[in-house]
Design an enzyme around this catalytic site. Structure first.
Site, PDB file in Angstrom:
ATOM      1  N   GLU A  85      21.272  -3.198  42.446  1.00 46.15           N
ATOM      2  CA  GLU A  85      20.651  -2.552  43.606  1.00 46.15           C
ATOM      3  C   GLU A  85      21.554  -2.857  44.785  1.00 46.15           C
ATOM      4  OE1 GLU A  85      19.150  -2.302  46.806  1.00 46.15           O
ATOM      5  OE2 GLU A  85      17.324  -3.423  46.295  1.00 46.15           O
ATOM      6  N   GLY A 106      22.656  -6.688  46.245  1.00 51.63           N
ATOM      7  CA  GLY A 106      23.623  -7.119  47.257  1.00 51.63           C
ATOM      8  C   GLY A 106      24.584  -6.009  47.598  1.00 51.63           C
ATOM      9  N   SER A 107      25.829  -6.387  47.901  1.00 50.38           N
ATOM     10  CA  SER A 107      26.807  -5.413  48.391  1.00 50.38           C
ATOM     11  C   SER A 107      27.449  -4.629  47.237  1.00 50.38           C
ATOM     12  CB  SER A 107      27.907  -6.138  49.170  1.00 50.38           C
ATOM     13  OG  SER A 107      28.595  -7.032  48.310  1.00 50.38           O
ATOM     14  N   CYS A 159      17.877  -2.959  52.588  1.00 53.73           N
ATOM     15  CA  CYS A 159      18.680  -1.944  51.895  1.00 53.73           C
ATOM     16  C   CYS A 159      18.091  -0.550  52.089  1.00 53.73           C
ATOM     17  CB  CYS A 159      18.787  -2.282  50.422  1.00 53.73           C
ATOM     18  SG  CYS A 159      17.195  -2.654  49.684  1.00 53.73           S
ATOM     19  N   GLY A 179      28.742  -5.996  43.622  1.00 57.00           N
ATOM     20  CA  GLY A 179      28.200  -5.295  42.445  1.00 57.00           C
ATOM     21  C   GLY A 179      29.309  -4.830  41.514  1.00 57.00           C
ATOM     22  N   LYS A 220      20.261 -17.384  40.799  1.00 59.09           N
ATOM     23  CA  LYS A 220      21.160 -17.906  41.824  1.00 59.09           C
ATOM     24  C   LYS A 220      20.841 -17.234  43.148  1.00 59.09           C
ATOM     25  CE  LYS A 220      24.939 -17.057  43.767  1.00 59.09           C
ATOM     26  NZ  LYS A 220      24.535 -17.520  45.120  1.00 59.09           N
ATOM     27  N   GLU A 247      27.300   0.730  55.503  1.00 59.19           N
ATOM     28  CA  GLU A 247      26.064  -0.043  55.677  1.00 59.19           C
ATOM     29  C   GLU A 247      26.312  -1.153  56.701  1.00 59.19           C
ATOM     30  OE1 GLU A 247      24.573  -2.601  52.425  1.00 59.19           O
ATOM     31  OE2 GLU A 247      22.681  -1.521  52.641  1.00 59.19           O
TER      32      GLU A 247
HETATM   33  P1  NAI Z   1      26.965 -10.252  48.470  1.00 58.64           P
HETATM   34  O1  NAI Z   1      26.654  -9.032  47.682  1.00 58.64           O
HETATM   35  O2  NAI Z   1      28.351 -10.787  48.337  1.00 58.64           O
HETATM   36  O3  NAI Z   1      25.936 -11.432  48.114  1.00 58.64           O
HETATM   37  C1  NAI Z   1      24.737 -11.265  47.409  1.00 58.64           C
HETATM   38  C2  NAI Z   1      24.615 -12.336  46.325  1.00 58.64           C
HETATM   39  O4  NAI Z   1      25.722 -12.222  45.422  1.00 58.64           O
HETATM   40  C3  NAI Z   1      24.652 -13.779  46.826  1.00 58.64           C
HETATM   41  O5  NAI Z   1      23.777 -14.558  46.020  1.00 58.64           O
HETATM   42  C4  NAI Z   1      26.083 -14.184  46.579  1.00 58.64           C
HETATM   43  O6  NAI Z   1      26.277 -15.583  46.449  1.00 58.64           O
HETATM   44  C5  NAI Z   1      26.360 -13.492  45.268  1.00 58.64           C
HETATM   45  N1  NAI Z   1      27.776 -13.254  44.989  1.00 58.64           N
HETATM   46  C6  NAI Z   1      28.784 -13.070  45.886  1.00 58.64           C
HETATM   47  N2  NAI Z   1      29.951 -12.867  45.241  1.00 58.64           N
HETATM   48  C7  NAI Z   1      29.688 -12.922  43.911  1.00 58.64           C
HETATM   49  C8  NAI Z   1      30.476 -12.779  42.738  1.00 58.64           C
HETATM   50  N3  NAI Z   1      31.788 -12.523  42.803  1.00 58.64           N
HETATM   51  N4  NAI Z   1      29.878 -12.891  41.522  1.00 58.64           N
HETATM   52  C9  NAI Z   1      28.555 -13.120  41.425  1.00 58.64           C
HETATM   53  N5  NAI Z   1      27.755 -13.274  42.518  1.00 58.64           N
HETATM   54  C10 NAI Z   1      28.307 -13.175  43.748  1.00 58.64           C
HETATM   55  O7  NAI Z   1      26.623  -9.895  49.973  1.00 58.64           O
HETATM   56  P2  NAI Z   1      27.006 -10.634  51.332  1.00 58.64           P
HETATM   57  O8  NAI Z   1      28.457 -10.890  51.380  1.00 58.64           O
HETATM   58  O9  NAI Z   1      26.098 -11.762  51.546  1.00 58.64           O
HETATM   59  O10 NAI Z   1      26.640  -9.486  52.396  1.00 58.64           O
HETATM   60  C11 NAI Z   1      27.581  -8.445  52.679  1.00 58.64           C
HETATM   61  C12 NAI Z   1      26.897  -7.116  52.836  1.00 58.64           C
HETATM   62  O11 NAI Z   1      26.255  -6.757  51.629  1.00 58.64           O
HETATM   63  C13 NAI Z   1      25.784  -7.058  53.866  1.00 58.64           C
HETATM   64  O12 NAI Z   1      26.276  -6.918  55.161  1.00 58.64           O
HETATM   65  C14 NAI Z   1      25.051  -5.829  53.392  1.00 58.64           C
HETATM   66  O13 NAI Z   1      25.692  -4.669  53.830  1.00 58.64           O
HETATM   67  C15 NAI Z   1      25.152  -5.915  51.886  1.00 58.64           C
HETATM   68  N6  NAI Z   1      23.929  -6.509  51.307  1.00 58.64           N
HETATM   69  C16 NAI Z   1      23.018  -5.672  50.739  1.00 58.64           C
HETATM   70  C17 NAI Z   1      21.830  -6.171  50.262  1.00 58.64           C
HETATM   71  C18 NAI Z   1      20.805  -5.275  49.651  1.00 58.64           C
HETATM   72  O14 NAI Z   1      19.617  -5.509  49.809  1.00 58.64           O
HETATM   73  N7  NAI Z   1      21.194  -4.287  48.890  1.00 58.64           N
HETATM   74  C19 NAI Z   1      21.479  -7.581  50.372  1.00 58.64           C
HETATM   75  C20 NAI Z   1      22.527  -8.397  50.936  1.00 58.64           C
HETATM   76  C21 NAI Z   1      23.692  -7.857  51.394  1.00 58.64           C
END
Ligand code: NAI
Ligand code: MG
Length: 492
Positions: free
Chosen positions: A255, A233-234, A289, A238, A180, A385
Site C-alpha cells: 500500500e 509506505g513509500s 495516504c 515498496g 517491524k 506525494e
Molecule cells: P518508508 O516507506 O521508507 O518507510 C516505511 C517503513 O518501511 C518503515 O518501517 C521503514 O523502516 C521501512 N523501510 C524503509 N526502508 C526499507 C527497506 N529497504 N526494506 C524494508 N523496510 C524498509 O517511508 P519514509 O521514508 O518514512 O517516508 C517517505 C515518504 O513515504 C513519505 O513522505 C510519504 O510520502 C511516503 N509514506 C507513505 C505512507 C503511506 O501511508 N502509504 C506511510 C509513510 C510514508
C-alpha cells in the site's frame, strides 16, 4: 480500565518469542516527541541476526497456532480488541506523544484498531473453501491455508491502527507474524504486543522488532523463511521490498500512498465539499495516504471554493497533539524538511499560496495548513506525494478535462467526486483509476471495505474480507472415488 498516563519506559528491548530480549549488539536510538523535539524513550536498533531470531520464533510458533481451532483463534483475537478498547486512552496518549497527532484523532485510530481485531475475529470460523463439481467419480474441493510467517512492515502515520490492520487478519487466518514498526513511531506496537499476549496469543505468534529500514526492514523482507510480506509506505521502499521478495518468490501486499483527486462540480454543495476536503487534507497534518491532495474544480466555481477552503484552513488551530488542536506537528524532522521543500518548490514554480506556507516559530515540527492555487497538473507539487498539510487547487473547463486531469498521475489510491448529479457521479466512479472512490464524502472506507491502490499505489487489498487473500493460499484436493487407475493426464 488502564490509566492513560501509564509511564513510558526509558528503554525498550525487542519482543521475540513472548519475551523482551536485548539485541545482539545493544545499539539503541531515540524515538522523539515531534511536538517538543525531545526524546521519549530509547528503542532497540535490531540487526539481521535479531530479525532472524524473530522469524525463527514465528516459524516455531506457526504449527500450533495454525492448528488451534478457528473458534479459539477467534476468541483470542476478539479479546485483543477488547483489551485495546479498555486501554484506549493510554494507547491514544502514547500514539499522540510518539507520532504527534491530536489526541482525539489518536483515539479514533485506536478505536479503529480495536475494530480490526473484532471484525476479523468473527471471520475466524468462516474461512470456507469451495467444492467443485467434477462429476460422480471424484470429489474435488478447496481449502484455504495460512502462508506461515507474515512480515508486517508498517509506517509512522497510523502506527497502532496499521499494526491491527495487518496483524488481525494475518493471525485470524492462522499465520504468525513479525512486525517491524517505523523507527519514528515504535512505542504503540511495543505496547500492543503486550496486550496481545495478555489476550492469550501464544509466545512467538507475534514478534515486534524495532529498528531502521536498513538493516532491520531489509533483513525481514529478504528473509527466506518469511512467507508473505505486507508493507505500507513509500513507492521507492515498496519497490525495494518487491525486488528482495522476488529472490524468494515471497508474495507482497503493498500500500504505497497516493496523490488523490477531489473533483468538485458547480452543482455540488460547496460548503460541504470544502468541509470534507479540508478534513481530508489536514487530518493527521496531511500524512495520510488517502488524503485529498489535488482539488480539481470547475472554473466557474473556482474562486468561491478557494475562498471557502482558505476560510477553513486559516481557522485551523495548530499545536501539540496533547492539547487536542485541529492539527498537530509533522511526525519527524525529516518530514518537516520534505514538506517545506515542496512548499518552496511550489513558490518557485509560480503557484500562489492562498493561505499558510510557513512553519511555526516554536519548538516542534509544525507547518501551517497550506493551500496552493494557480497550480498546473504537471507541476511537481501536483504530481508527487507531499505527505503534509498542503492542498493544490487546479481548475478544469469541463467534465472530460476533469477526468483526464484526475487520471493523469502515476498514483491511483483514492478519488472523490462532489456533485448532485447522480449519473455523473456514477460515470466518474466507473472511469476513475483508483481503488476507492468517494461520492460527496471522503474517507468513506471502513474496516469492512477493501482498500488498496491502482497503478503505483500498490498491489493487493487490505481491510474487508478481501484482506484474507493476502494471508490465505488455496489448496485444491482431488479424491478418486473409483477403483480405476491412470486415466487422467495433465492438461486434460
Ligand atoms: P518508508 O516507506 O521508507 O518507510 C516505511 C517503513 O518501511 C518503515 O518501517 C521503514 O523502516 C521501512 N523501510 C524503509 N526502508 C526499507 C527497506 N529497504 N526494506 C524494508 N523496510 C524498509 O517511508 P519514509 O521514508 O518514512 O517516508 C517517505 C515518504 O513515504 C513519505 O513522505 C510519504 O510520502 C511516503 N509514506 C507513505 C505512507 C503511506 O501511508 N502509504 C506511510 C509513510 C510514508
Ligand atoms: Mg516518535
Amino acid at each position: 480500565m488502564s490509566t492513560p498516563n501509564q509511564p513510558i519506559k526509558d528503554v525498550y528491548d525487542l519482543h521475540i518469542g513472548g519475551e523482551w530480549v536485548s539485541s545482539t549488539d545493544n545499539e539503541r536510538f531515540d524515538t522523539v516527541n515531534p511536538a517538543t523535539e525531545k526524546p521519549l524513550a530509547k528503542v532497540t536498533a535490531a540487526k539481521a541476526a535479531d530479525v532472524d531470531r524473530a522469524v525463527q520464533a514465528a516459524r516455531a510458533a506457526f504449527p500450533t497456532w495454525r492448528d488451534t481451532s478457528p473458534d479459539e483463534r477467534g476468541r483470542i483475537i476478539y479479546r485483543i480488541g477488547q483489551l485495546v478498547r479498555e486501554h484506549r486512552d493510554e494507547l491514544a496518549l502514547l500514539e499522540s506523544r510518539d507520532q504527534g497527532k491530536p489526541i482525539s484523532q489518536a483515539e479514533s485510530d485506536i478505536e479503529g484498531a480495536a475494530r480490526y481485531f473484532e471484525y476479523y475475529a468473527g471471520a475466524a470460523d468462516k474461512l470456507e473453501g469451495t467444492s467443485v463439481p467434477v462429476g460422480p467419480d471424484q470429489v474435488d474441493f478447496t481449502v484455504r491455508e495460512p502462508y506461515g510467517v507474515s512480515a508486517q512492515i508498517t509506517p509512522w502515520n497510523f502506527p497502532a491502527n496499521l499494526f491491527a490492520r495487518g496483524v488481525a487478519p494475518a493471525l485470524v487466518a492462522g499465520n504468525t507474524t513479525v512486525v517491524k514498526p517505523a523507527e519514528q513511531t515504535p512505542l504503540s506496537s511495543l505496547r500492543l504486543v503486550e496486550l496481545c499476549a495478555e489476550a492469550g496469543v501464544p509466545d512467538g505468534a507475534i514478534n515486534v522488532i524495532t529498528g531502521f529500514g536498513d538493516p532491520a526492514g531489509e533483513a525481514l523482507s529478504s528473509h527466506p523463511d518469511v512467507d508473505t510480506i505486507t508493507f505500507t509506505g513509500s513507492v521507492t521502499t515498496g519497490q525495494t521490498i518487491m525486488k528482495q521478495a522476488a529472490d524468494n518468490i515471497t508474495p507482497v501486499t503493498l500500500e504505497l500512498g497516493g496523490k488523490n483527486p477531489a473533483i468538485v462540480f458547480p452543482d455540488a454543495d460547496l460548503e460541504q465539499a470544502a468541509d470534507w476536503i479540508t478534513k481530508a487534507i489536514f487530518t493527521n497534518a496531511g500524512q495520510v495516504c488517502s488524503a485529498a491532495d489535488r482539488v480539481l474544480v470547475h472554473k466557474e466555481i473556482h474562486d468561491e471554493l478557494v475562498e471557502r477552503l482558505v476560510d477553513h484552513a486559516s481557522s485551523y488551530d495548530v499545536g501539540p497533539g496533547s492539547d487536542d488542536p485541529d492539527m498537530g506537528p509533522l511526525a519527524s524532522e525529516e518530514q518537516l524538511g520534505k514538506v517545506t521543500q515542496y512548499i518552496e518548490l511550489g513558490r518557485k514554480s509560480n503557484a500562489t499560496i492562498a493561505t499558510g506556507g510557513n512553519t511555526l516559530d516554536r519548538e516542534g515540527y509544525f507547518v501551517e495548513p497550506t493551500v496552493f492555487t494557480d497550480v498546473e497538473n504537471n507541476m511537481r507539487i501536483a504530481q508527487e506525494e507531499i505527505f503534509g498539510p498542503v492542498l493544490t487547487v487546479i481548475p478544469f473547463a469541463d467534465k472530460s478535462e476533469a477526468l483526464e486531469l484526475a487520471n493523469d498521475i502515476d498514483y491511483g489510491l483514492v478519488a472523490g467526486v462532489f456533485t448532485s448529479n447522480v449519473s455523473r457521479a456514477h460515470r466518474f466512479a466507473q472511469r476513475l483509476e483508483a481503488g476507492n472512490v468517494y461520492i460527496n464524502k471522503w474517507f468513506g472506507d471502513t474496516n469492512q471495505t477493501p482498500f488498496g491502490g491502482y497503478k503505483a499505489s500498490g498491489i493487493g487489498r487490505e481491510k474487508g474480507l478481501e484482506a484474507f487473500d493476502s494471508y490465505l493460499q488455496t489448496k485444491n484436493i482431488a479424491v478418486n472415488l473409483t477403483d480405476d487407475s491412470g486415466g487422467d493426464l495433465p492438461g486434460a
